[in-house]
Design a protein around this motif. Sequence first.
Motif, PDB file in Angstrom:
ATOM      1  N   PHE A  83      -4.466   2.554  -6.272  1.00  0.00           N
ATOM      2  CA  PHE A  83      -5.846   2.276  -5.876  1.00  0.00           C
ATOM      3  C   PHE A  83      -5.854   0.945  -5.137  1.00  0.00           C
ATOM      4  N   ILE A  84      -6.514   0.913  -3.983  1.00  0.00           N
ATOM      5  CA  ILE A  84      -6.586  -0.301  -3.173  1.00  0.00           C
ATOM      6  C   ILE A  84      -7.755  -1.143  -3.658  1.00  0.00           C
ATOM      7  N   ASP A  85      -7.456  -2.216  -4.385  1.00  0.00           N
ATOM      8  CA  ASP A  85      -8.495  -3.108  -4.907  1.00  0.00           C
ATOM      9  C   ASP A  85      -8.939  -4.092  -3.834  1.00  0.00           C
ATOM     10  N   ALA A  86      -7.989  -4.519  -3.001  1.00  0.00           N
ATOM     11  CA  ALA A  86      -8.235  -5.410  -1.869  1.00  0.00           C
ATOM     12  C   ALA A  86      -7.015  -5.308  -0.962  1.00  0.00           C
ATOM     13  N   ASP A  87      -7.080  -5.963   0.203  1.00  0.00           N
ATOM     14  CA  ASP A  87      -5.962  -5.862   1.131  1.00  0.00           C
ATOM     15  C   ASP A  87      -4.649  -6.339   0.518  1.00  0.00           C
ATOM     16  N   GLN A  88      -4.721  -7.275  -0.411  1.00  0.00           N
ATOM     17  CA  GLN A  88      -3.517  -7.838  -1.014  1.00  0.00           C
ATOM     18  C   GLN A  88      -3.501  -7.666  -2.535  1.00  0.00           C
ATOM     19  N   ALA A  89      -4.222  -6.673  -3.007  1.00  0.00           N
ATOM     20  CA  ALA A  89      -4.264  -6.417  -4.450  1.00  0.00           C
ATOM     21  C   ALA A  89      -4.407  -4.918  -4.696  1.00  0.00           C
ATOM     22  N   PHE A  90      -3.502  -4.384  -5.514  1.00  0.00           N
ATOM     23  CA  PHE A  90      -3.462  -2.949  -5.772  1.00  0.00           C
ATOM     24  C   PHE A  90      -3.328  -2.696  -7.270  1.00  0.00           C
ATOM     25  N   VAL A  91      -3.776  -1.514  -7.676  1.00  0.00           N
ATOM     26  CA  VAL A  91      -3.596  -1.049  -9.054  1.00  0.00           C
ATOM     27  C   VAL A  91      -2.811   0.252  -8.979  1.00  0.00           C
TER      28      VAL A  91
ATOM     29  N   ALA B 152       9.381  -0.311  -2.385  1.00  0.00           N
ATOM     30  CA  ALA B 152       9.211   0.772  -1.415  1.00  0.00           C
ATOM     31  C   ALA B 152       7.802   0.764  -0.823  1.00  0.00           C
ATOM     32  N   PHE B 153       6.811   0.517  -1.662  1.00  0.00           N
ATOM     33  CA  PHE B 153       5.417   0.465  -1.216  1.00  0.00           C
ATOM     34  C   PHE B 153       5.208  -0.684  -0.235  1.00  0.00           C
ATOM     35  N   ALA B 154       5.858  -1.812  -0.494  1.00  0.00           N
ATOM     36  CA  ALA B 154       5.760  -2.951   0.421  1.00  0.00           C
ATOM     37  C   ALA B 154       6.286  -2.572   1.801  1.00  0.00           C
ATOM     38  N   GLY B 155       7.431  -1.895   1.824  1.00  0.00           N
ATOM     39  CA  GLY B 155       7.975  -1.460   3.100  1.00  0.00           C
ATOM     40  C   GLY B 155       7.033  -0.520   3.823  1.00  0.00           C
ATOM     41  N   TYR B 156       6.367   0.346   3.068  1.00  0.00           N
ATOM     42  CA  TYR B 156       5.429   1.289   3.678  1.00  0.00           C
ATOM     43  C   TYR B 156       4.212   0.562   4.253  1.00  0.00           C
TER      44      TYR B 156
ATOM     45  N   TRP C 281      -0.334  -2.606   7.708  1.00  0.00           N
ATOM     46  CA  TRP C 281      -1.353  -3.021   6.748  1.00  0.00           C
ATOM     47  C   TRP C 281      -1.457  -4.556   6.723  1.00  0.00           C
ATOM     48  N   PRO C 282      -2.656  -5.135   6.588  1.00  0.00           N
ATOM     49  CA  PRO C 282      -2.820  -6.597   6.575  1.00  0.00           C
ATOM     50  C   PRO C 282      -2.412  -7.225   5.228  1.00  0.00           C
ATOM     51  N   HIS C 283      -1.124  -7.196   4.944  1.00  0.00           N
ATOM     52  CA  HIS C 283      -0.626  -7.678   3.655  1.00  0.00           C
ATOM     53  C   HIS C 283      -0.538  -9.191   3.570  1.00  0.00           C
ATOM     54  N   GLY C 284      -0.527  -9.872   4.700  1.00  0.00           N
ATOM     55  CA  GLY C 284      -0.516 -11.328   4.688  1.00  0.00           C
ATOM     56  C   GLY C 284       0.758 -11.953   4.155  1.00  0.00           C
TER      57      GLY C 284
END
Length: 279
Positions: free
Chosen positions: A197-205, A227-231, A237-240
């Motif tokens: 679940f995308i909680d924010a651009d740089q925060a996930f659950v 693996a998710f980071a690579g994706y 994605w704006p991961h910053g």
Amino acid sequence: MNIQRIAAFSQGSAGGNPAGVVLLEESADERDMARIAAEVGYSETAFAVPQDDTGKTWRVRYFSPESEVPFCGHATIALGAALGQHGGPGTFALTLNNASISVETRETPDGMLATLQSPPTRSQALSEEERKEALSLFGLEEEDLDPRLAPARIHGGADHIVLPLKDRARLAAMTYDLDQGRAVMRRHGLVTIMLVFIDADQAFVARNAFASGGVLEDPATGAAAAAFAGYLRDTGWPHGGSFTIRQGEDMGSPSLIKVELTETKGAPVRVSGGTREIG
């Protein structure tokens, strides 16, 4: 064998994903490692053999209760803590079955903190069959998916499927049949299926089903996080440069995974987490 039990990605004295860690003096028989991993019963146990007299270079293999896996993030974090306790904090080179990685450790007031550098990452779109079977396994429909991020097959040392969901409650309600999940994951060569679940651009659950290893769910999955980071990087994605994953909340074992990454596609990423000794 001296089996250490360490929770990785813990938050102080709570949460985290338990792993077994065995520091060996010489290589063990594969059947013995498989048996011990089954007896320990955690989602993975790491077995490490020193490659020289420095204590800084190790050959590592990971076993779940039912199978050997090529890479396990939380067991690597746990291994890093064990190596830091064994020979002092520092950086350790790890040779896996299919990759070479490293893990760094340092002491903090809350215990040993470990950071692994993952294998290279890659991602690709799901086949129609993979998408259909993954959704069906969890009783999901296309309308349950978050349109901002497509489902994908992702890799960071091991293969996973990620299914981004648009509703936090749908993530909390995750359920599936273990035997069916094992069949799906083994048929498609997967270690886990990650629901996020995308909680924010740089925060996930996230929640990770690990039926391929005989475990219904992982409280924290470092390999899937890598693996998710690579994706995320592959999709722009704006991961910053960094993000966090909260995992284990819905199973009563809250865990926190911190990830750092560059913009270089396919490059390894850094995955960090706290640790705590169990029992």
